[in-house]
Design a protein around this motif. Structure first.
Motif, PDB file in Angstrom:
ATOM      1  N   LEU A  89     -30.747  13.814   5.012  1.00  0.00           N
ATOM      2  CA  LEU A  89     -32.061  14.442   4.867  1.00  0.00           C
ATOM      3  C   LEU A  89     -31.976  15.708   4.021  1.00  0.00           C
ATOM      4  O   LEU A  89     -32.807  15.933   3.126  1.00  0.00           O
ATOM      5  CB  LEU A  89     -32.636  14.756   6.247  1.00  0.00           C
ATOM      6  N   LEU A  90     -30.968  16.543   4.275  1.00  0.00           N
ATOM      7  CA  LEU A  90     -30.812  17.769   3.486  1.00  0.00           C
ATOM      8  C   LEU A  90     -30.454  17.460   2.038  1.00  0.00           C
ATOM      9  O   LEU A  90     -30.933  18.128   1.111  1.00  0.00           O
ATOM     10  CB  LEU A  90     -29.736  18.657   4.127  1.00  0.00           C
ATOM     11  N   THR A  91     -29.610  16.448   1.824  1.00  0.00           N
ATOM     12  CA  THR A  91     -29.254  16.080   0.450  1.00  0.00           C
ATOM     13  C   THR A  91     -30.463  15.569  -0.309  1.00  0.00           C
ATOM     14  O   THR A  91     -30.655  15.896  -1.492  1.00  0.00           O
ATOM     15  CB  THR A  91     -28.157  15.008   0.465  1.00  0.00           C
ATOM     16  N   MET A  92     -31.282  14.780   0.342  1.00  0.00           N
ATOM     17  CA  MET A  92     -32.484  14.265  -0.303  1.00  0.00           C
ATOM     18  C   MET A  92     -33.472  15.390  -0.603  1.00  0.00           C
ATOM     19  O   MET A  92     -34.108  15.411  -1.679  1.00  0.00           O
ATOM     20  CB  MET A  92     -33.145  13.220   0.608  1.00  0.00           C
ATOM     21  N   ALA A  93     -33.591  16.348   0.295  1.00  0.00           N
ATOM     22  CA  ALA A  93     -34.483  17.482   0.053  1.00  0.00           C
ATOM     23  C   ALA A  93     -33.979  18.336  -1.107  1.00  0.00           C
ATOM     24  O   ALA A  93     -34.774  18.828  -1.926  1.00  0.00           O
ATOM     25  CB  ALA A  93     -34.608  18.325   1.322  1.00  0.00           C
ATOM     26  N   THR A  94     -32.655  18.517  -1.209  1.00  0.00           N
ATOM     27  CA  THR A  94     -32.084  19.265  -2.337  1.00  0.00           C
ATOM     28  C   THR A  94     -32.326  18.544  -3.650  1.00  0.00           C
ATOM     29  O   THR A  94     -32.643  19.166  -4.675  1.00  0.00           O
ATOM     30  CB  THR A  94     -30.582  19.471  -2.115  1.00  0.00           C
ATOM     31  N   GLN A  95     -32.174  17.220  -3.635  1.00  0.00           N
ATOM     32  CA  GLN A  95     -32.436  16.439  -4.847  1.00  0.00           C
ATOM     33  C   GLN A  95     -33.895  16.580  -5.283  1.00  0.00           C
ATOM     34  O   GLN A  95     -34.187  16.735  -6.481  1.00  0.00           O
ATOM     35  CB  GLN A  95     -32.105  14.963  -4.569  1.00  0.00           C
ATOM     36  N   THR A  96     -34.801  16.553  -4.342  1.00  0.00           N
ATOM     37  CA  THR A  96     -36.222  16.682  -4.663  1.00  0.00           C
ATOM     38  C   THR A  96     -36.551  18.055  -5.237  1.00  0.00           C
ATOM     39  O   THR A  96     -37.292  18.172  -6.221  1.00  0.00           O
ATOM     40  CB  THR A  96     -37.066  16.431  -3.411  1.00  0.00           C
ATOM     41  N   SER A  97     -36.001  19.107  -4.632  1.00  0.00           N
ATOM     42  CA  SER A  97     -36.269  20.455  -5.142  1.00  0.00           C
ATOM     43  C   SER A  97     -35.676  20.653  -6.527  1.00  0.00           C
ATOM     44  O   SER A  97     -36.262  21.343  -7.373  1.00  0.00           O
ATOM     45  CB  SER A  97     -35.706  21.493  -4.175  1.00  0.00           C
ATOM     46  N   GLY A  98     -34.512  20.051  -6.814  1.00  0.00           N
ATOM     47  CA  GLY A  98     -33.922  20.146  -8.141  1.00  0.00           C
ATOM     48  C   GLY A  98     -34.766  19.468  -9.197  1.00  0.00           C
ATOM     49  O   GLY A  98     -34.874  19.942 -10.335  1.00  0.00           O
ATOM     50  N   ILE A  99     -35.378  18.340  -8.842  1.00  0.00           N
ATOM     51  CA  ILE A  99     -36.257  17.636  -9.781  1.00  0.00           C
ATOM     52  C   ILE A  99     -37.499  18.471 -10.072  1.00  0.00           C
ATOM     53  O   ILE A  99     -37.912  18.632 -11.229  1.00  0.00           O
ATOM     54  CB  ILE A  99     -36.639  16.259  -9.219  1.00  0.00           C
ATOM     55  N   ASN A 100     -38.095  19.044  -9.041  1.00  0.00           N
ATOM     56  CA  ASN A 100     -39.317  19.827  -9.232  1.00  0.00           C
ATOM     57  C   ASN A 100     -39.061  21.124  -9.976  1.00  0.00           C
ATOM     58  O   ASN A 100     -39.979  21.679 -10.608  1.00  0.00           O
ATOM     59  CB  ASN A 100     -39.972  20.117  -7.876  1.00  0.00           C
ATOM     60  N   ALA A 101     -37.824  21.634  -9.915  1.00  0.00           N
ATOM     61  CA  ALA A 101     -37.511  22.882 -10.611  1.00  0.00           C
ATOM     62  C   ALA A 101     -37.554  22.717 -12.126  1.00  0.00           C
ATOM     63  O   ALA A 101     -37.761  23.697 -12.848  1.00  0.00           O
ATOM     64  CB  ALA A 101     -36.143  23.397 -10.179  1.00  0.00           C
ATOM     65  N   SER A 102     -37.338  21.504 -12.617  1.00  0.00           N
ATOM     66  CA  SER A 102     -37.343  21.259 -14.064  1.00  0.00           C
ATOM     67  C   SER A 102     -38.702  20.811 -14.583  1.00  0.00           C
ATOM     68  O   SER A 102     -38.814  20.407 -15.731  1.00  0.00           O
ATOM     69  CB  SER A 102     -36.307  20.183 -14.412  1.00  0.00           C
ATOM     70  N   LEU A 103     -39.736  20.882 -13.754  1.00  0.00           N
ATOM     71  CA  LEU A 103     -41.078  20.442 -14.148  1.00  0.00           C
ATOM     72  C   LEU A 103     -42.089  21.535 -13.841  1.00  0.00           C
ATOM     73  O   LEU A 103     -41.892  22.336 -12.915  1.00  0.00           O
ATOM     74  CB  LEU A 103     -41.461  19.156 -13.391  1.00  0.00           C
ATOM     75  N   PRO A 104     -43.181  21.575 -14.579  1.00  0.00           N
ATOM     76  CA  PRO A 104     -44.211  22.583 -14.290  1.00  0.00           C
ATOM     77  C   PRO A 104     -44.966  22.238 -13.015  1.00  0.00           C
ATOM     78  O   PRO A 104     -45.091  21.061 -12.653  1.00  0.00           O
ATOM     79  CB  PRO A 104     -45.116  22.504 -15.522  1.00  0.00           C
ATOM     80  N   PRO A 105     -45.480  23.246 -12.319  1.00  0.00           N
ATOM     81  CA  PRO A 105     -46.254  22.978 -11.098  1.00  0.00           C
ATOM     82  C   PRO A 105     -47.650  22.475 -11.420  1.00  0.00           C
ATOM     83  O   PRO A 105     -48.584  23.252 -11.628  1.00  0.00           O
ATOM     84  CB  PRO A 105     -46.283  24.345 -10.397  1.00  0.00           C
ATOM     85  N   VAL A 106     -47.817  21.170 -11.493  1.00  0.00           N
ATOM     86  CA  VAL A 106     -49.106  20.567 -11.813  1.00  0.00           C
ATOM     87  C   VAL A 106     -49.827  20.186 -10.528  1.00  0.00           C
ATOM     88  O   VAL A 106     -49.217  20.064  -9.459  1.00  0.00           O
ATOM     89  CB  VAL A 106     -48.925  19.334 -12.722  1.00  0.00           C
ATOM     90  N   SER A 107     -51.129  19.986 -10.630  1.00  0.00           N
ATOM     91  CA  SER A 107     -51.949  19.736  -9.444  1.00  0.00           C
ATOM     92  C   SER A 107     -52.023  18.269  -9.059  1.00  0.00           C
ATOM     93  O   SER A 107     -52.551  17.942  -7.999  1.00  0.00           O
ATOM     94  CB  SER A 107     -53.372  20.268  -9.681  1.00  0.00           C
ATOM     95  N   TYR A 108     -51.532  17.365  -9.896  1.00  0.00           N
ATOM     96  CA  TYR A 108     -51.631  15.938  -9.602  1.00  0.00           C
ATOM     97  C   TYR A 108     -50.251  15.395  -9.201  1.00  0.00           C
ATOM     98  O   TYR A 108     -49.227  16.069  -9.333  1.00  0.00           O
ATOM     99  CB  TYR A 108     -52.169  15.178 -10.819  1.00  0.00           C
ATOM    100  N   THR A 109     -50.257  14.158  -8.713  1.00  0.00           N
ATOM    101  CA  THR A 109     -49.028  13.519  -8.245  1.00  0.00           C
ATOM    102  C   THR A 109     -48.377  12.756  -9.387  1.00  0.00           C
ATOM    103  O   THR A 109     -49.028  11.970 -10.066  1.00  0.00           O
ATOM    104  CB  THR A 109     -49.332  12.559  -7.089  1.00  0.00           C
ATOM    105  N   LYS A 110     -47.095  12.977  -9.572  1.00  0.00           N
ATOM    106  CA  LYS A 110     -46.333  12.301 -10.619  1.00  0.00           C
ATOM    107  C   LYS A 110     -45.637  11.074 -10.043  1.00  0.00           C
ATOM    108  O   LYS A 110     -45.492  10.937  -8.816  1.00  0.00           O
ATOM    109  CB  LYS A 110     -45.299  13.259 -11.226  1.00  0.00           C
TER     110      LYS A 110
END
Length: 446
Positions: free
Chosen positions: A281-302
């Motif tokens: 669970l922690l590894t998956m959460a880290t992977q998700t945060s790393g992906i979002n760090a390289s993208l702009p904070p947009v209001s829609y779902t990618k």
């Protein structure tokens, strides 16, 4: 004969000497021509050229580009960097000169302020600079019939608004817009050069994108001060999916599959199952945060948000499954203890009934009156009726219930069902996900 040959040789030497002298004199005339057409009181760079055929119509400027390289395309900043050779060509009849029978092809200038220049600017530019190594990479050529060619090498950082709904299975269109800043369409009109207005270097290589095609178009804009001529180039980039497949999708699949290992561990191995669930669970959460760090904070779902969100849900579901198994295991133990106590009570009650029956048998006065009315609990007829009632009340057997009956406890049944349910649901999600995002029509938004 010898005199004739000597005379011919002398004529050739004189001819070459004359040509050389003419050539030298011709080159020396370039200064005279420049002073003649650009001298004081002869040419005013503040006045725009006349229109077609010397009319008062707008000056026509034809544009063409050569894209030398595209350095970076940033998703988080929504911009891209490009280096290009920019060329403008227009007709200024005030700059006509004598070409001496075609010997003088053009005049070259390095100072742009000596002739009139179109006030073109890049409307979506963020940063830009000229190249000055070793000398400024710019030139102006003036042709005998008055045509002017302006060429310069520049590097630009341009904004590129992106739609990331399909990221990383998306295509992006980045534009290069050029417009007049001060001259309206009544005075200046930009047109693409006929033929091939935009060229791209053949060995263009981008790390995460592929340039599929480019289109030229017009984008005239109207404001309160008038209408201004505008040109644009649309560059269509396709994102390379192999990088994201290796770095994101496959690791997420592996984490989800690893979380299913807890279904095969013994229900009593609490530390192993808890540590496995929390780690994934922690590894998956880290992977998700790393992906979002390289993208702009947009209001829609990618598209990548859907993938990581579902994978995180499966990992979290595996951890909750163990909590349910642990609770069911304690319930099974409690139920087993209750059954043992019930059996003990029934055994004690049966023993007391047997003792009472013995006492009744020894009583001769009550024997003849009670025997016809009271039947012993162990009577074969009573047992047969009870067995028939139990058979009638039992539900009809089926394959699933028969298979689950092999596992006596509820906790074990939950593990067995999870071993089948989780992979099937994840496989169904993959089918829906890839059919939605991968096999779609071009230009379709999710």
């Amino acid at each position: 004969m010898h005199l004739h040959t000597l005379f011919v040789i002398v004529l050739h030497v004189l001819h070459f000497s004359f040509c050389a002298n003419v050539k030298v004199n011709f080159r020396e005339k370039e200064k005279e021509i420049l002073d003649q057409i650009l001298g004081p009181g002869r040419y005013d760079a503040r006045i725009r050229p006349a229109g077609v055929n010397g009319t008062d119509g707008p000056a026509i400027v034809r544009i063409n580009l050569f894209v030398r390289s595209i350095a970076t395309i940033s998703d988080i900043k929504m911009e891209y960097s490009v280096q290009l050779t920019f060329r403008e060509q227009w007709l200024d009849e005030r700059l006509k000169f004598n070409d001496f029978g075609g010997r003088l092809k053009y005049l070259t200038l390095t100072e742009g302020n000596r002739v009139w220049m179109p006030d073109l600017f890049f409307s979506n530019e963020k940063e830009g600079h000229f190249h000055n190594i070793i000398l400024p990479n710019v030139y102006i050529r003036i042709f005998p019939y008055g045509s002017v060619l302006y060429s310069i090498r520049i590097s630009l950082t341009l904004s590129c608004p992106m739609n990331l709904k399909l990221y990383p299975l998306d295509r992006q269109i980045c534009s290069l817009r050029m417009a007049s800043y001060g001259w309206t369409t009544d005075d200046l009109v930009f047109l693409w050069k006929e033929g091939d207005p935009v060229q791209v270097v053949k060995n263009l290589h981008l790390p995460r994108f592929t340039l599929e095609k480019f289109l030229t178009d017009y984008c005239n804009s109207k404001t309160n001060t008038g209408e201004y001529s505008c040109l644009k180039v649309d560059l269509l980039f396709k994102r390379e999916f192999s990088y994201y497949l290796i770095q994101i999708y496959i690791p997420c699949c592996m984490l989800v599959i690893v979380s299913w290992v807890s279904f095969w561990l013994d229900q009593g191995a609490v530390p192993a199952r808890v540590s496995l669930g929390v780690t994934t669970l922690l590894t998956m959460a880290t992977q998700t945060s790393g992906i979002n760090a390289s993208l702009p904070p947009v209001s829609y779902t990618k598209a990548i948000d859907v993938w990581t969100g579902v994978c995180l849900t499966f990992v979290f579901g595996a951890l909750l499954e163990f909590a349910l198994v642990n609770y069911a295991s304690r319930s099974d133990m409690h139920r087993e203890n209750m059954k043992k106590q019930r059996r003990q009570c029934e055994l004690e009650h049966a023993q007391s009934m047997d003792a009472t029956s013995d006492l009744l048998d020894t009583d001769s006065n009550a024997t003849f009156a009670m025997k016809p009315l009271v039947r012993h609990p162990a009577d074969p007829m009573s047992l047969e009726k009870a067995r028939q009632c139990e058979i009638h009340m039992q539900p009809r057997p089926n394959c699933c219930r028969t298979w689950l009956s092999k596992f006596p406890t509820r906790s074990k049944r939950i593990d067995v069902i999870s071993r089948i349910t989780f992979p099937l649901v994840f496989a169904l999600f993959n089918v829906i996900y890839w059919s939605t995002y991968l096999f779609r029509e071009d230009g379709e938004d999710s």
